[in-house]
Design an enzyme around this catalytic site. Sequence first.
Site, mmCIF file in Angstrom:
data_model
loop_
_atom_site.group_PDB
_atom_site.id
_atom_site.type_symbol
_atom_site.label_atom_id
_atom_site.label_comp_id
_atom_site.label_asym_id
_atom_site.label_seq_id
_atom_site.Cartn_x
_atom_site.Cartn_y
_atom_site.Cartn_z
ATOM 1 N N HIS A 46 0.245 -1.150 0.312
ATOM 2 C CA HIS A 46 -0.289 -0.045 -0.396
ATOM 3 C C HIS A 46 0.818 1.243 -0.321
ATOM 4 O O HIS A 46 0.756 2.687 -0.788
ATOM 5 C CB HIS A 46 -1.078 -0.127 0.819
ATOM 6 C CG HIS A 46 -0.361 -0.122 2.848
ATOM 7 N ND1 HIS A 46 0.429 -1.607 2.860
ATOM 8 C CD2 HIS A 46 0.027 0.299 3.417
ATOM 9 C CE1 HIS A 46 0.825 -1.540 4.040
ATOM 10 N NE2 HIS A 46 0.797 0.167 4.406
ATOM 11 N N HIS A 135 28.411 -4.211 -9.322
ATOM 12 C CA HIS A 135 29.377 -5.733 -8.941
ATOM 13 C C HIS A 135 28.228 -6.326 -8.668
ATOM 14 O O HIS A 135 29.220 -7.044 -8.710
ATOM 15 C CB HIS A 135 29.730 -3.869 -7.663
ATOM 16 C CG HIS A 135 30.755 -3.131 -8.188
ATOM 17 N ND1 HIS A 135 31.872 -3.291 -7.071
ATOM 18 C CD2 HIS A 135 30.554 -2.204 -9.228
ATOM 19 C CE1 HIS A 135 32.429 -1.765 -7.905
ATOM 20 N NE2 HIS A 135 31.816 -1.391 -8.948
ATOM 21 N N ARG A 169 36.682 -9.076 -12.311
ATOM 22 C CA ARG A 169 36.350 -9.490 -10.462
ATOM 23 C C ARG A 169 34.650 -9.908 -10.335
ATOM 24 O O ARG A 169 35.467 -10.505 -8.972
ATOM 25 C CB ARG A 169 37.353 -8.517 -10.521
ATOM 26 C CG ARG A 169 36.572 -6.901 -10.038
ATOM 27 C CD ARG A 169 37.725 -6.029 -8.900
ATOM 28 N NE ARG A 169 36.954 -4.288 -8.930
ATOM 29 C CZ ARG A 169 36.668 -3.957 -9.718
ATOM 30 N NH1 ARG A 169 37.105 -4.315 -11.174
ATOM 31 N NH2 ARG A 169 36.125 -2.732 -9.043
#
Length: 186
Positions: A46, A135, A169
Amino acid sequence: MSEKVYSRIIHNVVSSLHTLGMSEKETTELVNQKDHVIRVVIGADHGGFEAKEALKEYLTELGYRVYDVGTFSKERVDYPDFAVKVAQKVVSGECERGIMIDAMGIGSCMVCNKVRGIRAALCYDRRSVINSREHNNANVLTLGALAHTVDEICELAKLWLETRFAGGRHWARINKMMAVERRNIL
Ligand SMILES: O=C[C@H](O)[C@H](O)[C@H](O)COP(=O)(O)O
């Protein structure tokens, strides 16, 4: 083959390629190809209802296929009922991404992250939105309607949908994150 099955296969294949030794550059390029968002599931309680309605119109105008799982009024409801619907549409492959809006975004984020395969991020500004995609490869965004104007919510959602996972990475970290989830299941 249904879109749902196809999406799941692509996701699993791309994840496996990196694990099996595909270079970071190749994997990232492949992820970017499949990282094209068309179908977005949105939900709200809501507290987020009005923002969700505005967001639905905005994203539809931008060309996204928007699936609205409710709530459909300002009547008081329980955010877990809607957050889990958003999460399920994403893990099933029916939608590439999900956005859930409640009053502060916290409870919905907690619920979504209990669904296997979900990486939900509660974001609060442009920087956190970008980080959650580049990331963390977040597949669900949660936002708090009390923390933003409707225009800000639309702007943050657009940025989140357009920002791609950076790969590189970050792959190892995502894989470790999902390994934690698998161990918890066993
Ligand atoms: O994290 C939870 C959300 O902010 C909910 O929207 C909130 O708890 C709902 O509270 P209330 O029932 O007082 O509107």
